[in-house]
Design a protein around this motif. Structure first.
Motif, PDB file in Angstrom:
ATOM      1  N   SER A 201       0.833  -1.211   0.000  1.00 39.93           N
ATOM      2  CA  SER A 201       0.000   0.000   0.000  1.00 39.93           C
ATOM      3  C   SER A 201       0.865   1.257   0.000  1.00 39.93           C
ATOM      4  CB  SER A 201      -0.927   0.008   1.221  1.00 39.93           C
ATOM      5  OG  SER A 201      -1.862  -1.035   1.150  1.00 39.93           O
TER       6      SER A 201
ATOM      7  N   TYR B 174       1.374   4.228  -3.004  1.00 37.75           N
ATOM      8  CA  TYR B 174       1.119   5.650  -2.751  1.00 37.75           C
ATOM      9  C   TYR B 174       2.343   6.492  -3.121  1.00 37.75           C
ATOM     10  CZ  TYR B 174      -0.812   9.757  -0.384  1.00 37.75           C
ATOM     11  OH  TYR B 174      -1.326  11.004  -0.102  1.00 37.75           O
TER      12      TYR B 174
ATOM     13  N   GLN C 271       2.390   6.294  -7.124  1.00 37.13           N
ATOM     14  CA  GLN C 271       1.246   6.788  -7.879  1.00 37.13           C
ATOM     15  C   GLN C 271       0.786   8.183  -7.464  1.00 37.13           C
ATOM     16  OE1 GLN C 271      -0.195   5.035 -10.530  1.00 37.13           O
ATOM     17  NE2 GLN C 271       1.643   3.796 -10.236  1.00 37.13           N
ATOM     18  N   VAL C 272       0.955   8.530  -6.193  1.00 34.33           N
ATOM     19  CA  VAL C 272       0.461   9.826  -5.697  1.00 34.33           C
ATOM     20  C   VAL C 272       1.597  10.840  -5.539  1.00 34.33           C
ATOM     21  CG1 VAL C 272      -0.779  11.012  -3.843  1.00 34.33           C
ATOM     22  CG2 VAL C 272      -1.461   8.692  -4.520  1.00 34.33           C
TER      23      VAL C 272
ATOM     24  N   HIS D  40       1.679  14.106   4.588  1.00 30.96           N
ATOM     25  CA  HIS D  40       0.742  13.005   4.381  1.00 30.96           C
ATOM     26  C   HIS D  40       0.745  12.084   5.600  1.00 30.96           C
ATOM     27  CE1 HIS D  40       0.869  14.083   0.022  1.00 30.96           C
ATOM     28  NE2 HIS D  40       2.090  14.472   0.384  1.00 30.96           N
TER      29      HIS D  40
ATOM     30  N   ILE E 166      -2.767   6.375   4.671  1.00 31.48           N
ATOM     31  CA  ILE E 166      -2.320   5.728   3.430  1.00 31.48           C
ATOM     32  C   ILE E 166      -2.499   4.216   3.538  1.00 31.48           C
ATOM     33  CG2 ILE E 166      -0.301   5.250   1.985  1.00 31.48           C
ATOM     34  CD1 ILE E 166       0.739   8.056   2.851  1.00 31.48           C
TER      35      ILE E 166
ATOM     36  N   GLN F 295      -6.255   3.311   3.372  1.00 32.92           N
ATOM     37  CA  GLN F 295      -6.920   3.517   2.081  1.00 32.92           C
ATOM     38  C   GLN F 295      -6.792   2.299   1.163  1.00 32.92           C
ATOM     39  OE1 GLN F 295      -5.252   6.986   0.258  1.00 32.92           O
ATOM     40  NE2 GLN F 295      -6.147   8.410   1.732  1.00 32.92           N
TER      41      GLN F 295
ATOM     42  N   TYR G 291      -4.461   2.301  -4.077  1.00 31.24           N
ATOM     43  CA  TYR G 291      -3.606   2.382  -5.259  1.00 31.24           C
ATOM     44  C   TYR G 291      -2.825   1.084  -5.438  1.00 31.24           C
ATOM     45  CZ  TYR G 291      -4.609   7.290  -4.428  1.00 31.24           C
ATOM     46  OH  TYR G 291      -5.257   8.482  -4.187  1.00 31.24           O
TER      47      TYR G 291
END
Length: 557
Positions: free
Chosen positions: A59, A63, A66-67, A183, A188, A191, A194
């Motif tokens: 995870s 993040y 991708q983020v 963040h 994260i 969630q 992603y």
């Protein structure tokens, strides 16, 4: 390796090994497949399985990629005490080909800023209790600062924090920082929104950039690849007969190579269980060892002395403990005898450094010599050479210890001058100059004699006096300063400042100590200060640091 193999070389251990041609995250994936429901980490009475750990890592990796836009080769600071979040951040970064820059949790803002600028890091993982040291390094404050930081509170990942055994700093509540570039770590993980794109990684990819203090005032980054890190891990576990059912107590800080390798990478490599402590507490360590039947742990001698001197150690059932390893400072003879006589344990002393990913030399388990650096381990060749000519010296003579092996770093980051000084080629091999003066006995064991470089060893942490002096000269009342190492029964050595004040200045020693702790990591800061009217100098005007150091230690005799 020496021409004649020592008769005490451990039976069953080959001279040459084949280090697996994979990356560090490969072993997290493998352990999660092999032992999905097995406990990987016990932290503050909370349990994390290998499958949970792998899920968290996936995870976070997604993040980052991708983020936040982290790409292969980018450096990421990791600034935290020991915690599951440290492990998750480390393996998430490596999973997408990024590079971890571990930062000592005692570092000040100035030190963090230096690591950020020197490494070129634009991202950071930071524990909430340390975030104030990092905020001035954000891009809002400086053009070349950090673009994003991911902040974790230790307690957020825990399912329960109601036990009185959990340290108060773990339970602490901190206000949320509302910034777009900050963040929340736990959000994260919760969630799971992603998925990372596959990144082609190689064993020879750069993966960790730990910093080692420098002789000339600036820390140097050590370029380690998956291959150099795994060479140390693989050799160490083989040498010490470790396996997947080993239960490991994690006490050494994981931002330091000793803790990173022995209490994080080795257990994940093996699929073993770690009992993780966020900070050192001798009484708690005794309780955890007895409760979880700990069989192995790695710590510097100062921690070992704390542990076995604690009143609870006399009553606790420590019979499961059979492997106690460490280095960084010689184990005192009295403590070694106590371990052998009372607990039947031989402290397995070794020798390594940040530049060699920790494991380099070690004493055989079956025939150890005390206050000894051990012998060369698998595929390591060390020599004793004349420091000036670099020619090899006969056994028994004292010279500089130089070494070559698969765990040796590629070089210092962006520092060609240091690389030129530290490496040389001989007989088709690349050798690293350790700066330590040593000798080899008739059995092939190495013994420390002195230091070629001016360095102080504080519980395994290297302190370079020049670095401390350069910082101390910024104090407005200091005219001259000489930093020396004085003997300390617990820490091996401690830092002392010998100070000449500017005319008209009147400052107390404690004020200087407090100032130093604000401007450098605590282990570097002087523990004591002595004032002089003047410091002795050589004919060339240089402060005679060795005479001063000898005089200070003579007072302790």
């Amino acid at each position: 390796m020496q021409d004649k193999l020592s008769p005490y070389w451990p039976k069953g251990i080959p001279k040459h090994i084949h280090v697996p041609r994979v990356t560090l995250p490969h072993y997290l994936h493998t352990s999660a497949q092999r032992y999905p429901d097995k406990t990987a980490i016990i932290f503050c009475e909370n349990t994390f399985t290998f499958s949970q750990l792998k899920g968290y890592v996936d995870s976070m990796a997604a993040y980052l990629q991708q983020v936040l836009g982290v790409s292969k080769g980018e450096r990421i600071l990791l600034f935290s005490q020991n915690s599951p979040q440290f492990v998750i951040a480390y393996y998430a970064a490596l999973s997408i080909g990024a590079v971890i820059v571990p930062v000592n949790a005692m570092c000040t803002t100035d030190e963090v800023r230096y690591f950020m600028q020197n490494s070129g890091a634009r991202y950071a993982f930071v524990a909430r209790d340390l975030v104030e040291q990092v905020l001035p390094c954000m891009q809002a404050d400086t053009a070349e600062g950090l673009k994003h930081i991911v902040v974790h509170q230790y307690k957020d990942i825990l399912s329960h924090v109601d036990s009185e055994e959990i340290p108060s700093f773990i339970k602490a509540d901190y206000p949320v920082i509302e910034q777009a570039d900050i963040h929340d770590f736990q959000e994260i993980l919760n969630q799971r929104a992603y998925q990372a794109e596959p990144v082609e990684t190689s064993p020879d990819d750069f993966c960790v950039l730990p910093y080692t203090s420098g002789t000339t005032g600036k820390s140097k980054g050590c370029i380690h690849t998956h291959a150099t890190m795994l060479a140390s891990v693989y050799a160490s576990t083989m040498w010490r007969n470790m396996h997947s059912e080993t239960v490991i107590l994690s006490v050494a800080p994981m931002f330091h190579m000793l803790g990173m390798q022995n209490a994080m990478n080795i257990p994940i490599f093996l699929g073993a269980t770690v009992i993780m402590m966020p900070r050192w507490n001798a009484g708690q360590a005794v309780k955890l060892t007895a409760k979880h039947r700990v069989s192995a742990w790695t710590a510097p001698p100062a921690m070992v002395l704390d542990f076995f001197s604690h009143p609870e150690a006399k009553e606790a059932d420590l019979s499961s403990l059979n492997l106690l390893t460490g280095g960084g400072a010689a184990m005192a003879e009295s403590v070694a005898l106590m371990l052998k006589e009372r607990f039947g344990i031989v402290y397995n002393e070794g020798y390594g450094m940040t530049e060699t990913a920790s494991f380099l030399h070690c004493n055989p388990l079956s025939y150890a010599k005390r206050q000894c650096l051990g012998m060369e381990t698998q595929d390591v060749e060390s020599r004793i050479v004349d420091p000036n000519s670099l020619e090899e010296l006969p056994r028994g003579e004292v010279g500089e210890l130089v070494t070559s092996g698969s765990q040796l770093m590629l070089g210092y980051w962006d520092n060609p001058e240091a690389n030129q000084e530290s490496f040389f080629e001989r007989d088709g091999k690349r050798f690293f100059r350790t700066g330590d003066l040593a000798r080899i006995d008739e059995d092939g064991y190495f013994f420390m004699a002195d230091r070629l470089k001016r360095m102080i060893n504080v519980s395994g942490y290297k302190v370079w006096p020049t670095e401390v002096e350069n910082t101390m000269y910024a104090h407005p009342a200091i005219q001259e300063v000489c930093i020396v190492g004085v003997r300390d029964e617990k820490q091996g050595e401690q830092v002392k400042a010998l100070v000449v004040l500017k005319e008209g200045e009147d400052v107390e020693a404690q004020e200087i100590i407090a100032w130093a702790r604000e401007h450098m990591a605590v282990y570097k800061a002087p523990r004591s200060v002595e004032f002089f009217d003047e410091l002795p100098k050589s004919n060339t005007g240089k402060i005679m640091w060795r005479k001063l150091q000898d005089d200070q230690n003579a007072k302790l005799a």
